[in-house]
Design an enzyme around this catalytic site. Structure first.
Site, PDB file in Angstrom:
ATOM      1  N   ASN A 164       0.801  -1.233   0.000  1.00  0.00           N
ATOM      2  CA  ASN A 164       0.000   0.000   0.000  1.00  0.00           C
ATOM      3  C   ASN A 164       0.836   1.286   0.000  1.00  0.00           C
ATOM      4  OD1 ASN A 164       0.795  -0.520   2.622  1.00  0.00           O
ATOM      5  ND2 ASN A 164      -1.100   0.252   3.524  1.00  0.00           N
ATOM      6  N   GLU A 196       4.477  -4.838  11.879  1.00  0.00           N
ATOM      7  CA  GLU A 196       3.444  -3.814  11.630  1.00  0.00           C
ATOM      8  C   GLU A 196       2.310  -4.503  10.896  1.00  0.00           C
ATOM      9  OE1 GLU A 196       3.390  -0.768  12.686  1.00  0.00           O
ATOM     10  OE2 GLU A 196       5.395  -0.716  13.536  1.00  0.00           O
ATOM     11  N   CYS A 205      -3.538   0.638   6.859  1.00  0.00           N
ATOM     12  CA  CYS A 205      -3.645  -0.263   8.016  1.00  0.00           C
ATOM     13  C   CYS A 205      -4.345   0.386   9.203  1.00  0.00           C
ATOM     14  CB  CYS A 205      -2.256  -0.742   8.421  1.00  0.00           C
ATOM     15  SG  CYS A 205      -1.102   0.620   8.646  1.00  0.00           S
ATOM     16  N   GLU A 234       7.714   1.671  14.699  1.00  0.00           N
ATOM     17  CA  GLU A 234       8.506   2.323  13.663  1.00  0.00           C
ATOM     18  C   GLU A 234       8.465   3.819  13.929  1.00  0.00           C
ATOM     19  OE1 GLU A 234       6.921   0.695   9.881  1.00  0.00           O
ATOM     20  OE2 GLU A 234       8.746  -0.495   9.850  1.00  0.00           O
TER      21      GLU A 234
HETATM   22  P1  NDP Z   1       0.890  -9.775   3.190  1.00  0.00           P
HETATM   23  O1  NDP Z   1       0.978 -10.249   4.588  1.00  0.00           O
HETATM   24  O2  NDP Z   1       0.156 -10.603   2.216  1.00  0.00           O
HETATM   25  O3  NDP Z   1       2.348  -9.574   2.566  1.00  0.00           O
HETATM   26  C1  NDP Z   1       3.303  -8.715   3.137  1.00  0.00           C
HETATM   27  C2  NDP Z   1       4.675  -9.064   2.615  1.00  0.00           C
HETATM   28  O4  NDP Z   1       5.063 -10.344   3.101  1.00  0.00           O
HETATM   29  C3  NDP Z   1       4.759  -9.152   1.096  1.00  0.00           C
HETATM   30  O5  NDP Z   1       6.018  -8.670   0.683  1.00  0.00           O
HETATM   31  C4  NDP Z   1       4.628 -10.645   0.856  1.00  0.00           C
HETATM   32  O6  NDP Z   1       5.144 -11.055  -0.374  1.00  0.00           O
HETATM   33  C5  NDP Z   1       5.427 -11.190   2.018  1.00  0.00           C
HETATM   34  N1  NDP Z   1       5.121 -12.555   2.425  1.00  0.00           N
HETATM   35  C6  NDP Z   1       4.003 -13.275   2.168  1.00  0.00           C
HETATM   36  N2  NDP Z   1       4.081 -14.480   2.781  1.00  0.00           N
HETATM   37  C7  NDP Z   1       5.274 -14.517   3.429  1.00  0.00           C
HETATM   38  C8  NDP Z   1       5.934 -15.494   4.260  1.00  0.00           C
HETATM   39  N3  NDP Z   1       5.368 -16.669   4.540  1.00  0.00           N
HETATM   40  N4  NDP Z   1       7.145 -15.196   4.767  1.00  0.00           N
HETATM   41  C9  NDP Z   1       7.720 -13.997   4.520  1.00  0.00           C
HETATM   42  N5  NDP Z   1       7.145 -13.033   3.746  1.00  0.00           N
HETATM   43  C10 NDP Z   1       5.932 -13.288   3.211  1.00  0.00           C
HETATM   44  O7  NDP Z   1       0.294  -8.296   3.278  1.00  0.00           O
HETATM   45  P2  NDP Z   1      -0.210  -7.385   2.076  1.00  0.00           P
HETATM   46  O8  NDP Z   1       0.925  -7.126   1.152  1.00  0.00           O
HETATM   47  O9  NDP Z   1      -1.469  -7.976   1.554  1.00  0.00           O
HETATM   48  O10 NDP Z   1      -0.529  -6.002   2.809  1.00  0.00           O
HETATM   49  C11 NDP Z   1      -1.751  -5.716   3.425  1.00  0.00           C
HETATM   50  C12 NDP Z   1      -1.672  -5.907   4.916  1.00  0.00           C
HETATM   51  O11 NDP Z   1      -0.608  -5.124   5.449  1.00  0.00           O
HETATM   52  C13 NDP Z   1      -2.901  -5.468   5.647  1.00  0.00           C
HETATM   53  O12 NDP Z   1      -3.252  -6.430   6.616  1.00  0.00           O
HETATM   54  C14 NDP Z   1      -2.474  -4.184   6.344  1.00  0.00           C
HETATM   55  O13 NDP Z   1      -3.199  -3.895   7.483  1.00  0.00           O
HETATM   56  C15 NDP Z   1      -1.044  -4.448   6.621  1.00  0.00           C
HETATM   57  N6  NDP Z   1      -0.311  -3.196   6.782  1.00  0.00           N
HETATM   58  C16 NDP Z   1       0.097  -2.811   8.042  1.00  0.00           C
HETATM   59  C17 NDP Z   1       0.746  -1.610   8.240  1.00  0.00           C
HETATM   60  C18 NDP Z   1       1.222  -1.201   9.598  1.00  0.00           C
HETATM   61  O14 NDP Z   1       2.073  -0.315   9.687  1.00  0.00           O
HETATM   62  N7  NDP Z   1       0.722  -1.757  10.687  1.00  0.00           N
HETATM   63  C19 NDP Z   1       0.999  -0.697   7.129  1.00  0.00           C
HETATM   64  C20 NDP Z   1       0.561  -1.200   5.858  1.00  0.00           C
HETATM   65  C21 NDP Z   1      -0.085  -2.407   5.705  1.00  0.00           C
HETATM   66  P3  NDP Z   1       4.230 -11.026  -1.707  1.00  0.00           P
HETATM   67  O15 NDP Z   1       3.110 -10.073  -1.477  1.00  0.00           O
HETATM   68  O16 NDP Z   1       5.160 -10.553  -2.757  1.00  0.00           O
HETATM   69  O17 NDP Z   1       3.739 -12.404  -1.894  1.00  0.00           O
END
Ligand code: NDP
Length: 485
Positions: free
Chosen positions: A149, A246, A280, A459
């Protein structure tokens, strides 16, 4: 078609497998470029390079690190528009936002931590002749794993404290938004960062898993979903890596009967429709005092009708963009259907839209549900789209309990003109990021992170330095060493 490589040791590095993935512009549904997957060759190279980078970078003084990081800040700001455009094409968010928020807040965080780099210091204490001192040493190679995002901002927020403290970082952006991190790496190199201090590896969960399982990596800073966060933590346990998490949220916004309603409507709209709802900290559970509910709803609907402009995100007039992918688009529509099935009343939106200027994009109309109940799926689960749930309340204690009745604890907001009410309520809310008569602002000075399932660690802010250093205690004997032997 443009094809990007992984970024290792100060330059793009070709993989050996030849494997690539495609990146789609969510506003057009068209493939815009390809990226090479980080295969075993890249992974090994990234680790070897990071070791060398770490050795050099950690030996530099805080002042020297500050100068390099500040140069990167200057370059980020000079390239603001070029970088913002990349974020718009990768994420589908409006240019109107990306040009004033994404790069700006990323650069701010690096500037903040650059300023702290020369102040990282240990302590010293006398012990009757002997003494000890402490050193704040970096951890080594840290991994950053980002969500889609705020791709560039997340890469900045993770690398800023890590690098300021003298660590190296291997960063894996989301497969959906991989370009911003490469551009950041180029800028770091241009700013004089030693090769290997910031490497970018590309790919999906497999590459993420490789990072979290790798014993050479000392720490993982992860942004993403709770379920992925649990897997990351589990994998990190294999070599007892420290973690910053996060994660997601389902944050409450509580609007009391004495609130400035126009301001409260602004907060509810920002907290549900900014970045088309993909934030988020979103205030997806809007609790409105029953006495002001009719006027709140009237103004909310008027402003949605008159002020939200969906369309080609590069159009500066557009303030509402496309969702990240076809899959996510469907997920959000499925949630909307579940809301209807569970008896919530749709006040506006609730459907996919095809704006004239971006007819093939993954758009969902700004959606508001009334008559929501706390048990409904749309009220309990994170949707990560433009779906606002309205709930009413009449009693302060009741609304606090309902606001806290969730496994998440990322953010919360309160609107009231009464200073006592504001602080009394905020102090009882189980959330790490709280706003009073405000919503969404996250300056680099302010630590952010979640309570409960929304995260571990913070963070930004001073305290984040602790998460990227370890304390070495050094006891120095000046007295003769006493020994019974
Ligand atoms: P995901 O959990 O699907 O993915 C996050 C990252 O982790 C991506 O780079 C993904 O790779 C990678 N990933 C996926 N599976 C694994 C694994 N088993 N081991 C290590 N890395 C892995 O989140 P989204 O990208 O869908 O993002 C949305 C989510 O992020 C929402 O829940 C949102 O609330 C949260 N978020 C939280 C924030 C905060 O500061 N608290 C800020 C922004 C978002 P790939 O996608 O390339 O498969």
């Amino acid at each position: 078609m443009q094809r990007y490589k992984n970024y290792v040791h100060g330059q793009p590095l070709s993989n050996q497998s030849g494997e690539v993935f495609e990146v789609i512009n969510p506003a057009t549904a068209e493939v815009i470029y390809q990226v090479e997957v980080a295969d075993e060759f890249i992974q090994n190279a990234a680790i070897q390079s990071a070791k060398q980078g770490f050795a050099k970078w950690s030996a530099m003084s805080g002042m020297e690190r500050q100068r390099v990081l500040n140069k990167a800040v200057q370059l980020l700001r000079e390239h603001n528009d070029e970088l913002a455009k990349i974020e718009v094409l990768d994420t589908g968010k409006p240019w109107q936002e990306a040009s004033v928020v994404d790069v700006v807040t990323g650069a701010d965080s690096i500037e903040f931590f650059a300023g702290l780099a020369p102040s990282i210091e240990g302590t010293q204490q006398d012990l009757a002749g002997d003494f000890y001192y402490t050193r704040k040493e970096p951890l080594g190679i840290c991994a950053g794993i980002g969500a889609w995002n705020y791709p560039l901002q997340i890469a900045c927020w993770k690398s800023a404290p890590a690098l300021a403290c003298g660590n190296a970082m291997i960063f894996k952006p989301s497969e959906e938004t991989p370009l911003g991190a490469i551009k950041l790496a180029e800028i770091f190199t241009q700013a004089g960062l030693p090769d290997g201090v910031f490497n970018v590896v590309q790919g999906d969960a497999n590459v993420g898993q490789w990072l979290t399982h790798n014993p050479e990596i000392a720490k993982v800073s992860f942004t993403g979903e709770v379920s992925t966060g649990k897997k990351v933590m589990q994998a990190s346990a294999s070599s007892l890596k420290s973690v910053t998490m996060e994660l997601g949220g389902k944050s409450p916004l509580i609007i009391f009967d004495d609130a400035d309603i126009e301001q409260a409507v602004s907060a509810a709209m920002l907290g549900n429709f900014y970045t088309q709802g993909e934030i988020c900290t979103n205030a997806t559970r809007v609790f409105v005092h029953q006495d002001v509910y009719p006027v709140f709803v009237k103004r909310l609907l008027e402003r949605i009708e008159n002020n939200i402009i969906a369309g080609d995100p590069m159009d500066p007039k557009v303030n509402f963009g496309a969702l990240i992918s076809k899959k996510h688009h469907q997920l959000v529509l499925d949630y909307i259907r579940s809301g209807l099935e569970e008896g919530a009343s749709l006040l506006t939106g609730g459907e996919a839209i095809q704006p004239h200027s971006a007819p093939h994009g993954y758009f969902v109309a700004p959606t508001v549900f009334a008559d929501c109940r706390d048990q409904m799926k749309i009220v309990r689960e994170e949707i990560f789209g433009p779906v606002m749930c309205l709930l009413t309340f009449s009693d302060e204690q009741e609304v606090i309990e309902r606001a806290n009745n969730t496994d998440y604890g990322l953010a919360a907001g309160v609107f009231t003109q009464n200073i006592q009410t504001a602080h009394r309520v905020i102090h009882q809310l189980q959330a790490g990021i709280c706003w009073i008569n405000a919503y969404g602002a996250s300056p680099a000075e302010m630590p952010v992170g979640g309570y409960k399932l929304s995260g571990i660690g913070r963070e930004n802010g001073m305290e984040t330095l602790q998460a990227y250093t370890q304390t070495k205690s050094v006891y120095v004997g000046l007295n003769p060493l006493e020994s019974p032997f």
